[in-house]
Design an enzyme around this catalytic site. Sequence first.
Site, PDB file in Angstrom:
ATOM      1  N   ALA A 136      -4.981   5.725  -0.081  1.00 52.33           N
ATOM      2  CA  ALA A 136      -5.259   7.066  -0.595  1.00 52.33           C
ATOM      3  C   ALA A 136      -3.933   7.732  -0.932  1.00 52.33           C
ATOM      4  O   ALA A 136      -2.877   7.367  -0.403  1.00 52.33           O
ATOM      5  CB  ALA A 136      -6.020   7.871   0.453  1.00 52.33           C
ATOM      6  N   GLY A 157      -6.480   2.792   2.249  1.00 54.80           N
ATOM      7  CA  GLY A 157      -7.643   2.824   1.362  1.00 54.80           C
ATOM      8  C   GLY A 157      -7.667   1.643   0.401  1.00 54.80           C
ATOM      9  O   GLY A 157      -8.729   1.265  -0.090  1.00 54.80           O
ATOM     10  N   GLU A 194      -9.250  -1.058   2.354  1.00 52.83           N
ATOM     11  CA  GLU A 194     -10.672  -0.699   2.455  1.00 52.83           C
ATOM     12  C   GLU A 194     -11.387  -0.945   1.121  1.00 52.83           C
ATOM     13  O   GLU A 194     -12.540  -1.363   1.098  1.00 52.83           O
ATOM     14  CB  GLU A 194     -10.797   0.773   2.875  1.00 52.83           C
ATOM     15  CG  GLU A 194     -10.318   0.981   4.307  1.00 52.83           C
ATOM     16  CD  GLU A 194     -10.210   2.449   4.687  1.00 52.83           C
ATOM     17  OE1 GLU A 194      -9.523   3.200   3.964  1.00 52.83           O
ATOM     18  OE2 GLU A 194     -10.812   2.851   5.692  1.00 52.83           O
ATOM     19  N   GLU A 226      -2.633   3.717   8.303  1.00 50.48           N
ATOM     20  CA  GLU A 226      -2.947   5.141   8.466  1.00 50.48           C
ATOM     21  C   GLU A 226      -2.347   5.722   9.738  1.00 50.48           C
ATOM     22  O   GLU A 226      -1.893   6.877   9.764  1.00 50.48           O
ATOM     23  CB  GLU A 226      -4.465   5.352   8.475  1.00 50.48           C
ATOM     24  CG  GLU A 226      -5.124   5.222   7.115  1.00 50.48           C
ATOM     25  CD  GLU A 226      -5.599   3.814   6.795  1.00 50.48           C
ATOM     26  OE1 GLU A 226      -5.118   2.847   7.446  1.00 50.48           O
ATOM     27  OE2 GLU A 226      -6.440   3.676   5.896  1.00 50.48           O
TER      28      GLU A 226
HETATM   29  C1  HXC Z   1       1.048   8.471  -2.682  1.00 53.57           C
HETATM   30  C2  HXC Z   1       2.438   6.672  -2.891  1.00 53.57           C
HETATM   31  C3  HXC Z   1       1.658   5.928  -1.992  1.00 53.57           C
HETATM   32  C4  HXC Z   1       0.504   6.549  -1.441  1.00 53.57           C
HETATM   33  C5  HXC Z   1       3.310   4.719  -2.626  1.00 53.57           C
HETATM   34  N1  HXC Z   1       3.445   5.889  -3.253  1.00 53.57           N
HETATM   35  N2  HXC Z   1       2.229   4.712  -1.856  1.00 53.57           N
HETATM   36  N3  HXC Z   1       2.119   7.933  -3.237  1.00 53.57           N
HETATM   37  N4  HXC Z   1       0.240   7.800  -1.825  1.00 53.57           N
HETATM   38  N5  HXC Z   1      -0.327   5.913  -0.613  1.00 53.57           N
HETATM   39  C6  HXC Z   1       4.509   6.329  -4.171  1.00 53.57           C
HETATM   40  C7  HXC Z   1       5.793   6.649  -3.436  1.00 53.57           C
HETATM   41  O1  HXC Z   1       5.729   7.959  -2.914  1.00 53.57           O
HETATM   42  C8  HXC Z   1       6.789   6.516  -4.552  1.00 53.57           C
HETATM   43  O2  HXC Z   1       6.747   7.683  -5.350  1.00 53.57           O
HETATM   44  C9  HXC Z   1       6.240   5.368  -5.374  1.00 53.57           C
HETATM   45  O3  HXC Z   1       4.832   5.272  -5.051  1.00 53.57           O
HETATM   46  C10 HXC Z   1       6.866   4.047  -5.029  1.00 53.57           C
HETATM   47  O4  HXC Z   1       6.754   3.867  -3.637  1.00 53.57           O
HETATM   48  P1  HXC Z   1       7.894   3.120  -2.775  1.00 53.57           P
HETATM   49  O5  HXC Z   1       7.572   3.343  -1.353  1.00 53.57           O
HETATM   50  O6  HXC Z   1       9.239   3.527  -3.264  1.00 53.57           O
HETATM   51  O7  HXC Z   1       7.635   1.610  -3.219  1.00 53.57           O
HETATM   52  P2  HXC Z   1       7.903   0.274  -2.413  1.00 53.57           P
HETATM   53  O8  HXC Z   1       9.265   0.319  -1.757  1.00 53.57           O
HETATM   54  O9  HXC Z   1       7.606  -0.805  -3.379  1.00 53.57           O
HETATM   55  O10 HXC Z   1       6.820   0.236  -1.227  1.00 53.57           O
HETATM   56  C11 HXC Z   1       5.466   0.035  -1.527  1.00 53.57           C
HETATM   57  C12 HXC Z   1       4.602   0.388  -0.275  1.00 53.57           C
HETATM   58  C13 HXC Z   1       4.954   1.820   0.204  1.00 53.57           C
HETATM   59  C14 HXC Z   1       4.874  -0.610   0.834  1.00 53.57           C
HETATM   60  C15 HXC Z   1       3.150   0.249  -0.731  1.00 53.57           C
HETATM   61  O11 HXC Z   1       4.935   2.708  -0.935  1.00 53.57           O
HETATM   62  C16 HXC Z   1       4.019   2.361   1.237  1.00 53.57           C
HETATM   63  O12 HXC Z   1       4.086   2.032   2.406  1.00 53.57           O
HETATM   64  N6  HXC Z   1       3.085   3.250   0.810  1.00 53.57           N
HETATM   65  C17 HXC Z   1       2.230   3.986   1.707  1.00 53.57           C
HETATM   66  C18 HXC Z   1       1.153   3.082   2.270  1.00 53.57           C
HETATM   67  C19 HXC Z   1       0.244   3.857   3.196  1.00 53.57           C
HETATM   68  O13 HXC Z   1       0.664   4.491   4.173  1.00 53.57           O
HETATM   69  N7  HXC Z   1      -1.061   3.810   2.889  1.00 53.57           N
HETATM   70  C20 HXC Z   1      -2.077   4.514   3.653  1.00 53.57           C
HETATM   71  C21 HXC Z   1      -2.330   5.875   3.037  1.00 53.57           C
HETATM   72  S1  HXC Z   1      -3.540   6.737   3.952  1.00 53.57           S
HETATM   73  P3  HXC Z   1       8.079   8.409  -5.900  1.00 53.57           P
HETATM   74  O14 HXC Z   1       7.544   9.647  -6.519  1.00 53.57           O
HETATM   75  O15 HXC Z   1       8.968   8.605  -4.737  1.00 53.57           O
HETATM   76  O16 HXC Z   1       8.625   7.415  -6.887  1.00 53.57           O
HETATM   77  C22 HXC Z   1      -5.007   6.086   3.454  1.00 53.57           C
HETATM   78  C23 HXC Z   1      -6.231   6.702   4.066  1.00 53.57           C
HETATM   79  C24 HXC Z   1      -7.491   6.146   3.458  1.00 53.57           C
HETATM   80  O17 HXC Z   1      -5.072   5.186   2.681  1.00 53.57           O
HETATM   81  C25 HXC Z   1      -8.644   7.038   3.712  1.00 53.57           C
HETATM   82  C26 HXC Z   1      -9.878   6.689   2.899  1.00 53.57           C
HETATM   83  C27 HXC Z   1      -9.793   7.030   1.468  1.00 53.57           C
END
Ligand code: HXC
Length: 255
Positions: A63, A106, A109, A129
Site C-alpha cells: 500500500a 499489500g 497480499e 507492515e
Molecule cells: C509509497 C513507496 C513504497 C510504498 C516504495 N516507495 N515503496 N512509496 N509506498 N509502499 C517509493 C519510495 O518512497 C521512493 O520514492 C521510491 O518508491 C523508490 O523506493 P526506494 O526505497 O528508493 O527503492 P528500493 O531501494 O529499490 O527499495 C524497494 C523496496 C522499498 C524494498 C520495495 O521501497 C521498500 O521497502 N518499500 C516499502 C515496503 C513496505 O513497507 N511495504 C508495506 C507497506 S504497508 P521517492 O519519492 O523517494 O523516490 C502495506 C499495508 C497493506 O502494504 C494494507 C492493505 C492494503
Amino acid sequence: MDVKLERLPGQVACIRIDRPEARNALNAAVRERLAEIFIEIAQDETVHCAVLAGTDKVFAAGADIKAMATAEPVDMMLRAGERTWAPLKDFPKPLIAAVNGYALGGGCELAMHADIIIAGEGARFGQPEIKVGIIPGAGGTQRLVRAVGKFKAMKILLTGEPIAAREAEAMGLVSEVVPDGEVLDRALALARQIAAMPQLAARKIKELVLQGSDLPLEAALLLERNTFQLMFGTADQKEGMAAFLEKRAPSFTGR
Ligand code: HXC
C-alpha cells in the site's frame, strides 16, 4: 495509466501494474483501476483466465505509505479499502500472479489473491507492515497462514523480513520459480493452457478450493460431490468424455 489491461489471443487477459517510480505502490488510483478491470473481465466471456503482473523489476511494494502516513482510523474506515479488494477476492476465473522483484505488504497480499503464483528467481515476498507500525490489512494474517502454516507465517509477519522465491516455493507460497526473464511468458503460457480447459470445470475447481478450505470437511466434501454431479449437465463433460473414447482432441464450448 498505472494499470494496463490487454486481451491476448487464447482467451487470456493480462493486467500489468506500471508505477515504477513508486515501486508499484498500491495507491487509491491503482486499486480503483484494478477493481474496475477485475469487474470488467469477470463479466467478459472471451476472457477465460487472467495474469496479474507488475513490471520486470517489481510486483508491488505494498500500500502507498505516503497516502497513509498521517491517516486516522476514521480516514481508513471511510476509504473502505475492502471495496477495491473485493473484485479480486471474488474473481471467479483462474488468476495467475507473475511476480518479479518485490511483493511486499499489500503487494504480497495482492499476489495471494491469485490462484497460482509464478515467481522469478530474484523475487522477494514479505509482510513488512510491522516495521512501519501496522499490520497486514488485505488478508496477510489469514491467507499467508493458510498457505504456509502458522510457524512460517508468524516468522514472516513478526519480523517483517522478506523471503526469497525459492524459500517461498519450498513453504508453499509460490507455485513455480523460473528465471527472472521468463516469469511473464511462463505465466501467460500457463494461462493459455488453463484457458483452453472446460471453463465451468475451471471455475468450479476454484470455487471449491477457496470455499471448501474454510468449511468443515464433511460440508466441503458434500459441496464437492454436488458440484461433481452438476458437471454431468455440461456440454463440455459430454464432449470431453466422447473425445477421449473416440481418441480425438476435444472441442470445448464452455457450456
Ligand atoms: C509509497 C513507496 C513504497 C510504498 C516504495 N516507495 N515503496 N512509496 N509506498 N509502499 C517509493 C519510495 O518512497 C521512493 O520514492 C521510491 O518508491 C523508490 O523506493 P526506494 O526505497 O528508493 O527503492 P528500493 O531501494 O529499490 O527499495 C524497494 C523496496 C522499498 C524494498 C520495495 O521501497 C521498500 O521497502 N518499500 C516499502 C515496503 C513496505 O513497507 N511495504 C508495506 C507497506 S504497508 P521517492 O519519492 O523517494 O523516490 C502495506 C499495508 C497493506 O502494504 C494494507 C492493505 C492494503
